[in-house]
Structure formats: C-alpha cells, structure tokens
Design a protein around this motif. Structure first.
Motif, PDB file in Angstrom:
ATOM      1  N   ARG A  83     154.454  49.162  51.785  1.00 45.34           N
ATOM      2  CA  ARG A  83     155.618  49.717  51.089  1.00 45.34           C
ATOM      3  C   ARG A  83     156.421  50.701  51.941  1.00 45.34           C
ATOM      4  O   ARG A  83     157.633  50.839  51.737  1.00 45.34           O
ATOM      5  CB  ARG A  83     155.179  50.392  49.793  1.00 45.34           C
ATOM      6  CG  ARG A  83     154.648  49.406  48.764  1.00 45.34           C
ATOM      7  CD  ARG A  83     154.972  49.849  47.353  1.00 45.34           C
ATOM      8  NE  ARG A  83     154.257  51.055  46.983  1.00 45.34           N
ATOM      9  CZ  ARG A  83     153.028  51.048  46.432  1.00 45.34           C
ATOM     10  NH1 ARG A  83     152.410  49.915  46.243  1.00 45.34           N
ATOM     11  NH2 ARG A  83     152.450  52.173  46.104  1.00 45.34           N
ATOM     12  N   PHE A  84     155.754  51.373  52.893  1.00 44.97           N
ATOM     13  CA  PHE A  84     156.467  52.417  53.617  1.00 44.97           C
ATOM     14  C   PHE A  84     156.443  52.247  55.136  1.00 44.97           C
ATOM     15  O   PHE A  84     157.188  52.931  55.837  1.00 44.97           O
ATOM     16  CB  PHE A  84     155.892  53.784  53.233  1.00 44.97           C
ATOM     17  CG  PHE A  84     155.939  54.037  51.755  1.00 44.97           C
ATOM     18  CD1 PHE A  84     157.133  54.306  51.122  1.00 44.97           C
ATOM     19  CD2 PHE A  84     154.785  53.956  50.987  1.00 44.97           C
ATOM     20  CE1 PHE A  84     157.187  54.522  49.757  1.00 44.97           C
ATOM     21  CE2 PHE A  84     154.824  54.164  49.619  1.00 44.97           C
ATOM     22  CZ  PHE A  84     156.033  54.442  49.001  1.00 44.97           C
ATOM     23  N   GLY A  85     155.613  51.362  55.669  1.00 47.95           N
ATOM     24  CA  GLY A  85     155.589  51.117  57.100  1.00 47.95           C
ATOM     25  C   GLY A  85     156.705  50.158  57.499  1.00 47.95           C
ATOM     26  O   GLY A  85     157.118  49.297  56.712  1.00 47.95           O
ATOM     27  N   ASP A  86     157.182  50.285  58.710  1.00 46.77           N
ATOM     28  CA  ASP A  86     158.232  49.398  59.217  1.00 46.77           C
ATOM     29  C   ASP A  86     157.645  48.070  59.671  1.00 46.77           C
ATOM     30  O   ASP A  86     156.441  47.946  59.931  1.00 46.77           O
ATOM     31  CB  ASP A  86     158.957  50.055  60.397  1.00 46.77           C
ATOM     32  CG  ASP A  86     159.777  51.270  59.972  1.00 46.77           C
ATOM     33  OD1 ASP A  86     160.305  51.252  58.838  1.00 46.77           O
ATOM     34  OD2 ASP A  86     159.891  52.222  60.773  1.00 46.77           O
ATOM     35  N   ASP A  87     158.519  47.084  59.782  1.00 49.18           N
ATOM     36  CA  ASP A  87     158.109  45.813  60.378  1.00 49.18           C
ATOM     37  C   ASP A  87     157.876  46.023  61.870  1.00 49.18           C
ATOM     38  O   ASP A  87     158.683  46.679  62.537  1.00 49.18           O
ATOM     39  CB  ASP A  87     159.185  44.750  60.173  1.00 49.18           C
ATOM     40  CG  ASP A  87     159.333  44.343  58.716  1.00 49.18           C
ATOM     41  OD1 ASP A  87     158.340  44.439  57.988  1.00 49.18           O
ATOM     42  OD2 ASP A  87     160.450  43.946  58.323  1.00 49.18           O
ATOM     43  N   PRO A  88     156.792  45.490  62.405  1.00 52.68           N
ATOM     44  CA  PRO A  88     156.501  45.699  63.827  1.00 52.68           C
ATOM     45  C   PRO A  88     157.373  44.807  64.702  1.00 52.68           C
ATOM     46  O   PRO A  88     157.860  43.754  64.251  1.00 52.68           O
ATOM     47  CB  PRO A  88     155.026  45.309  63.950  1.00 52.68           C
ATOM     48  CG  PRO A  88     154.811  44.341  62.828  1.00 52.68           C
ATOM     49  CD  PRO A  88     155.715  44.761  61.715  1.00 52.68           C
ATOM     50  N   PRO A  89     157.580  45.192  65.949  1.00 50.86           N
ATOM     51  CA  PRO A  89     158.368  44.366  66.860  1.00 50.86           C
ATOM     52  C   PRO A  89     157.586  43.139  67.315  1.00 50.86           C
ATOM     53  O   PRO A  89     156.350  43.135  67.300  1.00 50.86           O
ATOM     54  CB  PRO A  89     158.646  45.305  68.030  1.00 50.86           C
ATOM     55  CG  PRO A  89     157.491  46.274  68.011  1.00 50.86           C
ATOM     56  CD  PRO A  89     157.136  46.452  66.566  1.00 50.86           C
ATOM     57  N   GLY A  90     158.310  42.115  67.718  1.00 52.64           N
ATOM     58  CA  GLY A  90     157.662  40.937  68.307  1.00 52.64           C
ATOM     59  C   GLY A  90     157.292  39.873  67.295  1.00 52.64           C
ATOM     60  O   GLY A  90     157.398  40.077  66.081  1.00 52.64           O
ATOM     61  N   PRO A  91     156.796  38.756  67.777  1.00 53.69           N
ATOM     62  CA  PRO A  91     156.424  37.618  66.920  1.00 53.69           C
ATOM     63  C   PRO A  91     155.021  37.769  66.343  1.00 53.69           C
ATOM     64  O   PRO A  91     154.126  36.953  66.576  1.00 53.69           O
ATOM     65  CB  PRO A  91     156.504  36.443  67.889  1.00 53.69           C
ATOM     66  CG  PRO A  91     156.089  37.025  69.208  1.00 53.69           C
ATOM     67  CD  PRO A  91     156.658  38.433  69.218  1.00 53.69           C
ATOM     68  N   MET A 142     159.602  41.152  75.748  1.00 56.26           N
ATOM     69  CA  MET A 142     158.141  41.161  75.873  1.00 56.26           C
ATOM     70  C   MET A 142     157.726  41.627  77.258  1.00 56.26           C
ATOM     71  O   MET A 142     158.371  41.287  78.253  1.00 56.26           O
ATOM     72  CB  MET A 142     157.568  39.759  75.635  1.00 56.26           C
ATOM     73  CG  MET A 142     156.048  39.717  75.712  1.00 56.26           C
ATOM     74  SD  MET A 142     155.339  38.066  75.706  1.00 56.26           S
ATOM     75  CE  MET A 142     155.672  37.586  77.413  1.00 56.26           C
ATOM     76  N   ALA A 143     156.666  42.387  77.335  1.00 55.61           N
ATOM     77  CA  ALA A 143     156.059  42.781  78.609  1.00 55.61           C
ATOM     78  C   ALA A 143     154.605  42.326  78.572  1.00 55.61           C
ATOM     79  O   ALA A 143     154.011  42.187  77.511  1.00 55.61           O
ATOM     80  CB  ALA A 143     156.140  44.293  78.800  1.00 55.61           C
ATOM     81  N   GLU A 144     154.045  42.086  79.745  1.00 53.35           N
ATOM     82  CA  GLU A 144     152.663  41.644  79.773  1.00 53.35           C
ATOM     83  C   GLU A 144     151.955  42.112  81.032  1.00 53.35           C
ATOM     84  O   GLU A 144     152.595  42.483  82.021  1.00 53.35           O
ATOM     85  CB  GLU A 144     152.553  40.122  79.650  1.00 53.35           C
ATOM     86  CG  GLU A 144     153.142  39.343  80.800  1.00 53.35           C
ATOM     87  CD  GLU A 144     152.934  37.836  80.613  1.00 53.35           C
ATOM     88  OE1 GLU A 144     153.133  37.343  79.486  1.00 53.35           O
ATOM     89  OE2 GLU A 144     152.565  37.177  81.590  1.00 53.35           O
ATOM     90  N   ARG A 145     150.642  42.084  80.990  1.00 60.79           N
ATOM     91  CA  ARG A 145     149.818  42.404  82.144  1.00 60.79           C
ATOM     92  C   ARG A 145     148.498  41.682  81.992  1.00 60.79           C
ATOM     93  O   ARG A 145     148.106  41.280  80.897  1.00 60.79           O
ATOM     94  CB  ARG A 145     149.569  43.912  82.268  1.00 60.79           C
ATOM     95  CG  ARG A 145     148.690  44.486  81.172  1.00 60.79           C
ATOM     96  CD  ARG A 145     148.282  45.929  81.436  1.00 60.79           C
ATOM     97  NE  ARG A 145     147.351  46.044  82.547  1.00 60.79           N
ATOM     98  CZ  ARG A 145     146.809  47.204  82.942  1.00 60.79           C
ATOM     99  NH1 ARG A 145     147.114  48.326  82.313  1.00 60.79           N
ATOM    100  NH2 ARG A 145     145.976  47.232  83.958  1.00 60.79           N
ATOM    101  N   THR A 146     147.813  41.503  83.114  1.00 61.47           N
ATOM    102  CA  THR A 146     146.447  40.977  83.088  1.00 61.47           C
ATOM    103  C   THR A 146     145.517  42.051  83.627  1.00 61.47           C
ATOM    104  O   THR A 146     145.913  42.903  84.426  1.00 61.47           O
ATOM    105  CB  THR A 146     146.316  39.708  83.934  1.00 61.47           C
ATOM    106  OG1 THR A 146     146.715  39.998  85.285  1.00 61.47           O
ATOM    107  CG2 THR A 146     147.186  38.581  83.370  1.00 61.47           C
TER     108      THR A 146
END
Length: 305
Positions: free
Chosen positions: A147-155, A1-5
């Motif tokens: 049906r054709f999109g991938d599972d996204p990364p992260g929780p 995970m990366a983050e910024r404010t």
C-alpha cells in the motif's frame, strides 16, 4: 541495467545465506525464481540505498555469480554483492563444540553471514516482528509494502515492491496502521526510528556492540530488535536474539536436550563467543525441530480492535 560477475573464493550457498532476508513466502521485497530443474534460478531483492532505490537479481553458473541491477542505486548494490554474499564474513577460530553444530558446519560449508550494509530496510520488518507471531508480522509487512511502498525499478517479477521509506512511513495515517494490523507499541517504535533513520544507518558502519548500542538509543528498540538488525545489516556473528519466543528453547533442545530461558541459552552459547550467533545460525539451518507439547500459539488480529 548494470551488471557484474563475481567468483567467490569460498564455498557459497546463496539461497541459504540470503534466507534471513526473506520475510515469509509472500515477501514483496524478495522473490526466488526456480530454473527448469526446480533449483534456485534467479533471486530477486528490492532495496533502498544511499543513491536511491534498486532492484537486484542474482544467479549462478559454473561457480560465478551474475548480478544485475536496475535503478539509481544499481551501482551501489552491485558494489555490495560480495558483502551481501558473505565475503566479509570471518569465521576464523570458530569451533563446533556441540555435535549438531559441528555436523551442520561440515554439511553446509557454504553457509555464511551476509551484510546488506543498510539498516532501515531490515529494521522495519524487525520491529514488526516484536512480540507477535511470524504470521502477524509478515502480513503487516506485506500490507505496508503493497500500500505504501513504491514500484521497484527494472523488470522485476509481478507483485514485488520496495519497502516504504521513512518519509512514507511518517505519512501513514492512524487508521492505515490499524488496517495493517500494527498495534500502538510497534507503531511508536517504527515512527521513532523513521524520524532518525538517516542517523541509524551509522550503525552499519560502527558494527558490533557499538552498532547495536546506537540502535537501542531509540525508544522501543531493545536487545532483540538490535540483534535482528545486526545479523542482517552487517552480518554480526555474535548478535544473539535475546528475548526471542522460540530461540532459547530451540537452542536448549538442540544442544543440551531440554528447554532453556535466555540466561540458560547464553550460558550454553558462551563457549562460542564472540561468534554465538553463528552457532545459532547453524542450529537453525540444521533442520532441527524442538518438541512441541501444546497447541500452536494463536495470532492476535489487531485489525479487529
């Protein structure tokens, strides 16, 4: 995970600003998690970037936006958070010539035009919305993603998916398009765009009329679709959705008290150039509803043909 404010230097309404990116309540690429008070807690979005797929989570506290991202494209989406949330939007010189527009602008100072900086993820659902009801288009987009999109990364929240990539779109067999309720006309336009998708991303760099013109070089992409993409991909303040089934009538009733066609709408909006779409956005956000004089248009289920 990366983050910024990030602390915006202007009034910001994140939920209203990102609303055009959400394709219905069941959009698999967009989720809103409410907090304990019922307000917008975390807004989630999945997307493709030049560096790969990414999931983005946005929340606010004490005027500061906290952005968290996952996936190969995490750094890219974090860099683009200010643009996504309207930092590049410039409304200098805009005047609310009509009372409804002026009042909505006064009441909603945080409503800005954001920029995703990518074309494909907003182009696909925009083509699906050509000449059909919103219900039909949103259903087709959901089914293609599931049906054709991938599972996204992260929780990410349950049920979220990435939009299908151009490569995945090109691999969809004919019967699956039929199953998703997409007619041949829209299918051809989508496949034509998928073939040159990498070139169309240049439109977000060109921006303005030049960016819209590039999109319209593809067969099946007209003024309406190009404007819908421009509004989201680079926050185009002048890209009016000419050819829309509802917008001319809504603009007419809101600003002059009667129904208008496309030419009449453009005439009424001429005083807002070069920020005509900003005026339309204020009308849409105002909550105004045009009178209805007939039965609701019945969706066509192309899966039955």
């Amino acid at each position: 995970m990366a983050e910024r404010t990030w602390r915006p230097a202007f009034v910001l309404d994140v939920r209203a600003l990102l609303a055009p990116l959400r394709r219905g309540k069941g959009d698999p690429t967009f989720r809103t998690e409410t907090d304990a008070s019922g307000g917008a807690g975390v807004l989630w979005r999945t997307t493709h970037t030049p560096d790969g797929p990414a999931s983005l989570a946005l929340s606010r506290r004490d005027g500061v936006v906290l952005a968290r991202a996952w996936g190969p494209g995490a750094g890219w989406v974090l860099d683009g958070v200010p643009a996504l949330l309207g930092e590049e939007d410039d409304d200098e010189g805009f005047v609310g010539h009509h009372p409804l527009v002026a009042e909505t602008r006064r009441r909603m100072p945080g409503l800005r035009l954001g920029s995703t900086r990518t074309v494909w993820d907003v182009l696909l659902p925009s083509i699906l919305e050509q000449k059909v009801t919103g219900t039909e288009a949103r259903r087709s987009f959901r089914e293609l993603c599931w049906r054709f999109g991938d599972d996204p990364p992260g929780p990410v929240p349950a049920g979220m998916k990435l939009p299908p990539t151009p490569r995945q779109i090109r691999a969809i067999p004919d019967w699956e398009w039929h199953r998703a309720g997409v007619d041949q006309s829209r299918r051809r336009a989508i496949l034509a765009c998928a073939t040159v998708a990498h070139r169309l991303e240049k439109a977000a760099e060109l921006r303005g009329e030049a960016g819209r013109a590039l999109l319209q070089k593809v067969p099946g992409i007209g003024v309406w679709t190009a404007a819908e993409v421009a509004q989201r991909a680079w926050g185009d303040p002048d890209a009016v959705s000419v050819g829309d089934f509802h917008i001319p009538s809504t603009v007419g009733w809101a600003l002059v008290g009667h129904k208008l066609d496309d030419d009449g709408m453009l005439e009424v909006l001429a005083c807002y150039a070069p920020q005509r779409q900003r005026a339309v956005r204020y009308i849409e956000a105002s909550g105004f509803r045009r009178p209805r004089f007939g039965p609701r248009f019945a969706p066509t289920d192309y899966r039955s043909y």
